[in-house]
Design a protein around this motif. Structure first.
Motif: not given
Length: 158
Positions: A63-73
């Motif tokens: 969930g950590i890199p997933a949330m970072a991916l989502v917020t950067a999109s």
């Protein structure tokens, strides 16, 4: 307790090697403990603790890199409303997944769960679908660490 330490480490890996790469690695690796937990035979408590700790570290860690991916999109000016919708969809999805798992699971005459392996297989397949979907996420944030140019009008000149 283990996730308190590993979450920070996973965040640092995401910053160092890239959110996409770390998400792919951790989400792919999380399939192993997912399948282990959902197909576990009777074990001593220490064995179950080892497997479930491995499960919690990797499943929550993705969930950590997933949330970072989502917020950067999402562009920063739209991030708040986007994250509200994203959170709502996550909660609805978690509820639907739990409901679906409840429909699949059963109970044997001895009180043991049945068909838990099917739920694990669905979760494993879903993990690989998420890995493929994550590759389509577009990053709107600049990739360099250079700060943006100052506004034309700063507080000093006002």
């Amino acid at each position: 307790g283990a996730t308190i330490f590993t979450s920070r480490f996973i965040g640092k890996l995401s910053d160092k090697y890239g959110k996409q790469k770390v998400f792919t690695w951790i989400a792919g690796s999380s399939v192993i403990p997912i399948l282990l937990v959902t197909n576990l035979p009777r074990l001593p408590v220490w064995g179950a603790l080892v497997v479930t700790t491995f499960f919690m570290v990797l499943v929550s860690g993705r969930g950590i890199p997933a949330m970072a991916l989502v917020t950067a999109s999402v562009e920063p000016r739209q991030r708040g409303s986007f994250m509200s919708i994203n959170f709502s969809i996550q909660q609805i999805s978690a509820g639907l997944a739990s409901f679906g798992a409840g429909l699949i699971l059963g109970k044997s005459g001895m009180g043991e769960l049945t068909h838990f392996g099917i739920v694990g297989a669905i979760a494993a397949v879903t993990s690989f679908v998420c890995i493929n979907l994550s590759k389509r996420i577009r990053n709107v944030e600049p990739t360099s660490a250079v700060s943006p140019p100052p506004d034309e009008m700063s507080f000093e000149s006002a």
